[in-house]
Enzyme design. Structure first.
Site, short mmCIF file in Angstrom:
data_model
loop_
_atom_site.label_atom_id
_atom_site.label_comp_id
_atom_site.label_asym_id
_atom_site.label_seq_id
_atom_site.Cartn_x
_atom_site.Cartn_y
_atom_site.Cartn_z
N ASP A 48 41.85 45.76 40.71
CA ASP A 48 42.43 46.35 39.43
C ASP A 48 41.57 47.56 39.01
O ASP A 48 41.59 48.05 37.70
CB ASP A 48 42.33 45.43 38.32
N HIS A 66 49.59 45.12 42.03
CA HIS A 66 49.65 46.76 41.75
C HIS A 66 50.48 47.12 40.77
O HIS A 66 51.84 46.77 40.81
CB HIS A 66 49.80 47.24 43.02
P1 IMP Z 1 42.00 34.02 45.74
O1 IMP Z 1 42.04 35.31 46.62
O2 IMP Z 1 43.52 34.26 44.81
O3 IMP Z 1 41.64 32.93 46.09
O4 IMP Z 1 40.90 34.73 44.59
C1 IMP Z 1 39.69 34.54 44.66
C2 IMP Z 1 39.00 35.25 43.50
O5 IMP Z 1 39.49 36.73 43.65
C3 IMP Z 1 39.41 35.04 42.17
O6 IMP Z 1 38.09 35.56 41.34
C4 IMP Z 1 40.30 36.12 41.78
O7 IMP Z 1 40.76 36.29 40.45
C5 IMP Z 1 40.17 37.24 42.55
N1 IMP Z 1 41.32 38.19 42.80
C6 IMP Z 1 41.99 37.84 44.03
N2 IMP Z 1 43.08 38.79 44.02
C7 IMP Z 1 42.58 39.73 43.15
C8 IMP Z 1 43.15 40.82 42.74
O8 IMP Z 1 44.07 41.38 43.26
N3 IMP Z 1 42.65 41.50 41.63
C9 IMP Z 1 41.65 40.88 41.03
N4 IMP Z 1 41.04 39.81 41.50
C10 IMP Z 1 41.76 39.21 42.32
MG MG Z 2 45.75 44.11 40.39
#
Ligand code: IMP
Ligand code: MG
Length: 338
Positions: free
Chosen positions: A12, A41
């Site tokens: 982000d 995004h």
């Molecule tokens: P997961 O990859 O969805 O299992 O999430 C694992 C960790 O990565 C969590 O803390 C999510 O909030 C973070 N996370 C996954 N994708 C994103 C993203 O695109 N932006 C910010 N945090 C992310």
């Molecule tokens: Mg994002």
């Protein structure tokens, strides 16, 4: 010419905006998105807001071919919905080896207390699909007849474009410190989010790369669990105007001031050649919507120059507002324009 855009913190950082800006202002022939649908995004362009979960943010350039890499994990419903909404059919292609997330992966994660409560996962089925991939039972894009008209050998295509002098932009997802290997394990995502991991997902070696553009927000945010050095109390986050909502899950993002230690280490981890800085207006409000370096308030300029000294690479792009066009482009002035 090959450029890779990668996030410098916890995701982000504004990679969508940076990629869209580059796609509109440089002659970009092909853009590749890696990662998966857990990463959203956001592109705000011409008064419209686009939330992209799988299509490259470079879609704003109608002449740019759009690709999804072999290392990506695609959810078919999300893919077809975005293709229709964005009207990009005919110029979007999927590597035949991209992985496909099925309902069972989403269901597996929905039942997983550890992922939900301890890790703060987005529960989009990405990690569960990755498990199946490692166990060699995940279905790939080439196994789904409904994708047949979208399939390509991406390595072949990119090689042809690069060989004929074309420009390729690779759009990383999430951020350096969410990397499975180099992040704040176990509070990370299920892939390596650094430039090397991104290249591996696409199928290009490190020697093809001309520029690695590391994107930092002017403050740090994190959604989900895990350490966030210098984290501010919610009230202070609101006071500073830094409160944000996650684009996939709608959760509140935690926030902290810019972290120079994390930034310096991210430069090394990604072998970054230049940095893009977003949301400068959220730290220096008088810089809002400024498009020329010379028109920035002196304290904002000094802050950017001190940042450059600290991280050892030039800050070439500076975001000063929500729209893609709210951007200061210093590449010509700094002599890094191709
Ligand atoms: P997961 O990859 O969805 O299992 O999430 C694992 C960790 O990565 C969590 O803390 C999510 O909030 C973070 N996370 C996954 N994708 C994103 C993203 O695109 N932006 C910010 N945090 C992310
Ligand atoms: Mg994002």
């Amino acid at each position: 010419m090959l450029s890779v855009v990668v996030g410098g913190f916890f995701g982000d950082e504004g990679k969508g905006k940076v990629v869209a800006y580059l796609a509109l202002n440089d002659e970009v022939n092909a853009a590749v998105r890696v990662g998966s649908v857990n990463a959203g995004h956001t592109v705000i362009w011409g008064g419209k807001e686009f939330k992209l979960r799988i299509i490259p943010s470079a879609f704003v350039n109608g002449g740019c071919k759009l690709y999804i890499g072999a290392g990506s994990l695609v959810r078919l419903d999300v893919f077809f919905r975005e293709v229709t909404t964005l009207g990009v059919a005919g110029r979007v292609f999927v590597d035949k080896n991209a992985g496909i997330i099925e309902d069972k992966h989403v269901e597996t994660e929905a039942r997983d207390e550890y992922l939900r409560n301890s890790i703060g996962s987005t529960l989009q089925g990405v990690g569960a699909a990755m498990v199946d991939r490692v166990m060699r039972r995940l279905k790939l894009a080439r196994d789904f007849p409904e994708l047949s008209t979208y399939l390509v050998d991406l390595v072949d295509e990119l090689w042809r474009i690069l060989d004929s002098g074309g420009n390729v932009l690779v759009e990383g997802t999430q951020g350096t410190y969410l990397s499975l290997y180099h992040g704040t394990y176990p509070y990370v995502t299920s892939r390596d989010t650094t430039a090397s991991g991104i290249l591996s997902e696409v199928g290009l070696g490190p020697k093809h790369v001309d520029e690695v553009i590391l994107v930092f927000k002017s403050y740090v945010t994190r959604v989900g669990s895990g350490p966030l050095p210098g984290e501010l109390p919610l009230e202070e986050v609101i006071n500073r105007g830094w409160l944000e909502k996650a684009s996939v899950t709608g959760r509140m993002r935690r926030a902290a001031p810019f972290d120079y230690n994390l930034a310096r280490r991210a430069v090394i981890l990604n072998s970054a050649t230049q940095a893009a800085l977003t949301c400068l207006d959220k730290v220096f409000p008088p810089s809002a919507r400024v498009r020329e370096w010379g028109k920035l308030p002196p304290e904002a300029k000094r802050w950017v120059e001190d940042l450059e000294d600290s991280i050892g690479i030039p800050v070439t792009l500076i975001g000063t507002g929500d729209d893609v066009t709210h951007m200061i482009d210093r590449r010509k002035d700094l002599g890094v324009m191709r």
